[in-house]
Write a protein that holds these residues in place. Structure first.
Motif, PDB file in Angstrom:
ATOM      1  N   SER A  18       7.140  37.423  59.709  1.00  0.00           N
ATOM      2  CA  SER A  18       6.353  37.939  58.596  1.00  0.00           C
ATOM      3  C   SER A  18       7.283  38.494  57.516  1.00  0.00           C
ATOM      4  CB  SER A  18       5.395  39.029  59.075  1.00  0.00           C
ATOM      5  OG  SER A  18       4.681  39.571  57.985  1.00  0.00           O
ATOM      6  N   ASN A  19       8.299  39.251  57.923  1.00  0.00           N
ATOM      7  CA  ASN A  19       9.286  39.765  56.967  1.00  0.00           C
ATOM      8  C   ASN A  19       9.957  38.615  56.214  1.00  0.00           C
ATOM      9  OD1 ASN A  19       8.863  42.442  57.776  1.00  0.00           O
ATOM     10  ND2 ASN A  19      10.525  42.394  59.245  1.00  0.00           N
ATOM     11  N   LEU A  20      10.310  37.577  56.953  1.00  0.00           N
ATOM     12  CA  LEU A  20      10.965  36.411  56.353  1.00  0.00           C
ATOM     13  C   LEU A  20      10.053  35.743  55.334  1.00  0.00           C
ATOM     14  CD1 LEU A  20      13.513  34.387  56.715  1.00  0.00           C
ATOM     15  CD2 LEU A  20      11.838  33.021  57.957  1.00  0.00           C
ATOM     16  N   MET A  21       8.802  35.506  55.724  1.00  0.00           N
ATOM     17  CA  MET A  21       7.867  34.807  54.853  1.00  0.00           C
ATOM     18  C   MET A  21       7.493  35.647  53.627  1.00  0.00           C
ATOM     19  SD  MET A  21       7.862  31.961  56.304  1.00  0.00           S
ATOM     20  CE  MET A  21       6.658  31.059  55.340  1.00  0.00           C
ATOM     21  N   ASN A  22       7.605  36.964  53.753  1.00  0.00           N
ATOM     22  CA  ASN A  22       7.332  37.858  52.628  1.00  0.00           C
ATOM     23  C   ASN A  22       8.569  38.085  51.757  1.00  0.00           C
ATOM     24  OD1 ASN A  22       4.583  38.284  53.159  1.00  0.00           O
ATOM     25  ND2 ASN A  22       5.053  39.873  54.651  1.00  0.00           N
ATOM     26  N   GLY A  23       9.690  37.489  52.164  1.00  0.00           N
ATOM     27  CA  GLY A  23      10.908  37.618  51.368  1.00  0.00           C
ATOM     28  C   GLY A  23      11.534  38.995  51.430  1.00  0.00           C
ATOM     29  N   ASP A  24      11.344  39.691  52.537  1.00  0.00           N
ATOM     30  CA  ASP A  24      11.935  41.028  52.698  1.00  0.00           C
ATOM     31  C   ASP A  24      13.436  40.890  52.948  1.00  0.00           C
ATOM     32  OD1 ASP A  24       9.482  42.237  52.352  1.00  0.00           O
ATOM     33  OD2 ASP A  24       9.062  42.369  54.494  1.00  0.00           O
ATOM     34  N   ILE A  25      14.155  40.697  51.880  1.00  0.00           N
ATOM     35  CA  ILE A  25      15.578  40.364  51.930  1.00  0.00           C
ATOM     36  C   ILE A  25      16.405  41.435  52.641  1.00  0.00           C
ATOM     37  CG2 ILE A  25      16.169  41.342  49.679  1.00  0.00           C
ATOM     38  CD1 ILE A  25      17.827  38.809  49.183  1.00  0.00           C
ATOM     39  N   ASP A  26      16.001  42.687  52.512  1.00  0.00           N
ATOM     40  CA  ASP A  26      16.767  43.777  53.116  1.00  0.00           C
ATOM     41  C   ASP A  26      16.652  43.818  54.634  1.00  0.00           C
ATOM     42  OD1 ASP A  26      14.058  44.497  52.542  1.00  0.00           O
ATOM     43  OD2 ASP A  26      14.542  46.581  53.019  1.00  0.00           O
ATOM     44  N   LYS A  27      15.756  43.038  55.197  1.00  0.00           N
ATOM     45  CA  LYS A  27      15.553  43.025  56.647  1.00  0.00           C
ATOM     46  C   LYS A  27      16.465  42.031  57.376  1.00  0.00           C
ATOM     47  CE  LYS A  27      11.653  45.517  56.474  1.00  0.00           C
ATOM     48  NZ  LYS A  27      11.525  46.841  56.935  1.00  0.00           N
ATOM     49  N   ASP A  42      18.775  32.694  49.010  1.00  0.00           N
ATOM     50  CA  ASP A  42      18.802  31.234  49.133  1.00  0.00           C
ATOM     51  C   ASP A  42      18.510  30.795  50.568  1.00  0.00           C
ATOM     52  OD1 ASP A  42      19.369  31.000  46.433  1.00  0.00           O
ATOM     53  OD2 ASP A  42      21.510  30.611  46.728  1.00  0.00           O
ATOM     54  N   LEU A  43      19.073  31.494  51.545  1.00  0.00           N
ATOM     55  CA  LEU A  43      18.835  31.155  52.951  1.00  0.00           C
ATOM     56  C   LEU A  43      17.375  31.424  53.338  1.00  0.00           C
ATOM     57  CD1 LEU A  43      22.150  32.546  54.513  1.00  0.00           C
ATOM     58  CD2 LEU A  43      21.565  30.148  54.081  1.00  0.00           C
ATOM     59  N   ILE A  44      16.827  32.526  52.866  1.00  0.00           N
ATOM     60  CA  ILE A  44      15.418  32.841  53.149  1.00  0.00           C
ATOM     61  C   ILE A  44      14.508  31.774  52.557  1.00  0.00           C
ATOM     62  CG2 ILE A  44      13.548  34.439  52.534  1.00  0.00           C
ATOM     63  CD1 ILE A  44      15.560  36.732  53.028  1.00  0.00           C
ATOM     64  N   LEU A  45      14.781  31.356  51.342  1.00  0.00           N
ATOM     65  CA  LEU A  45      13.953  30.310  50.715  1.00  0.00           C
ATOM     66  C   LEU A  45      14.006  29.012  51.511  1.00  0.00           C
ATOM     67  CD1 LEU A  45      14.742  30.948  46.949  1.00  0.00           C
ATOM     68  CD2 LEU A  45      12.548  31.297  48.109  1.00  0.00           C
ATOM     69  N   ALA A  46      15.189  28.659  52.002  1.00  0.00           N
ATOM     70  CA  ALA A  46      15.322  27.434  52.811  1.00  0.00           C
ATOM     71  C   ALA A  46      14.514  27.546  54.098  1.00  0.00           C
ATOM     72  CB  ALA A  46      16.792  27.161  53.113  1.00  0.00           C
ATOM     73  N   LEU A  47      14.558  28.710  54.734  1.00  0.00           N
ATOM     74  CA  LEU A  47      13.795  28.904  55.971  1.00  0.00           C
ATOM     75  C   LEU A  47      12.292  28.927  55.715  1.00  0.00           C
ATOM     76  CD1 LEU A  47      16.187  31.481  57.628  1.00  0.00           C
ATOM     77  CD2 LEU A  47      15.565  29.237  58.587  1.00  0.00           C
ATOM     78  N   GLN A  48      11.876  29.552  54.641  1.00  0.00           N
ATOM     79  CA  GLN A  48      10.452  29.543  54.286  1.00  0.00           C
ATOM     80  C   GLN A  48       9.963  28.110  54.080  1.00  0.00           C
ATOM     81  OE1 GLN A  48      10.490  32.018  50.799  1.00  0.00           O
ATOM     82  NE2 GLN A  48       9.997  33.878  51.931  1.00  0.00           N
ATOM     83  N   LYS A  49      10.750  27.336  53.362  1.00  0.00           N
ATOM     84  CA  LYS A  49      10.388  25.937  53.111  1.00  0.00           C
ATOM     85  C   LYS A  49      10.293  25.158  54.416  1.00  0.00           C
ATOM     86  CE  LYS A  49      11.878  21.803  50.650  1.00  0.00           C
ATOM     87  NZ  LYS A  49      12.952  21.155  49.913  1.00  0.00           N
ATOM     88  N   TYR A  50      11.249  25.365  55.314  1.00  0.00           N
ATOM     89  CA  TYR A  50      11.262  24.683  56.611  1.00  0.00           C
ATOM     90  C   TYR A  50       9.989  25.011  57.402  1.00  0.00           C
ATOM     91  CZ  TYR A  50      12.879  23.240  61.238  1.00  0.00           C
ATOM     92  OH  TYR A  50      12.995  22.640  62.478  1.00  0.00           O
ATOM     93  N   ILE A  51       9.650  26.279  57.472  1.00  0.00           N
ATOM     94  CA  ILE A  51       8.467  26.708  58.221  1.00  0.00           C
ATOM     95  C   ILE A  51       7.196  26.121  57.607  1.00  0.00           C
ATOM     96  CG2 ILE A  51       7.042  28.741  58.783  1.00  0.00           C
ATOM     97  CD1 ILE A  51       9.776  30.267  59.094  1.00  0.00           C
ATOM     98  N   LYS A  52       7.116  26.124  56.284  1.00  0.00           N
ATOM     99  CA  LYS A  52       5.935  25.566  55.612  1.00  0.00           C
ATOM    100  C   LYS A  52       5.837  24.058  55.831  1.00  0.00           C
ATOM    101  CE  LYS A  52       5.672  29.184  52.152  1.00  0.00           C
ATOM    102  NZ  LYS A  52       5.981  29.573  50.776  1.00  0.00           N
TER     103      LYS A  52
END
Length: 101
Positions: free
Chosen positions: A66-75, A35-45
């Motif tokens: 790049s890891n964030l935008m690719n949804g690499d959750i384990d990172k 959920d946090l990654i999706l919010a950050l991706q949306k913010y950046i876009k």
């Protein structure tokens, strides 16, 4: 091929990670991070930033963005994602619900 066999569809739960077989504790952690990654991706876009611009803003490296935008959750840890959310000026609302015994 025109097969008229109906497809069985099963309603998933609120947390897809439980549906995927993760233990409840790990599923909850993964859901929060997703959920946090999706919010950050949306913010950046919404800012129309490239990865370098986002990296400068969040004081991260371009490969991390790049890891964030690719949804690499384990990172990413929850702590790191919360720091990035706050840096973006967003707020986090947490709701804890007690299940009936």
């Amino acid at each position: 091929m025109n097969d008229k066999t109906p497809i069985a569809v099963e309603q998933g739960r609120d947390n897809v990670f439980i549906d995927l077989g993760f233990e409840p504790e790990m599923a909850a952690n993964l859901k929060i991070r997703a959920d946090l990654i999706l919010a950050l991706q949306k913010y950046i876009k919404e800012k129309n930033w490239n990865q370098e611009q986002a990296a400068n803003f969040f004081q991260e490296t371009q490969p991390r963005i790049s890891n964030l935008m690719n949804g690499d959750i384990d990172k990413f840890s929850i702590d790191k994602l919360v720091t990035m959310i706050i840096r973006a000026g967003m707020q986090i609302k947490i709701e804890v619900i007690t299940k009936a015994a």
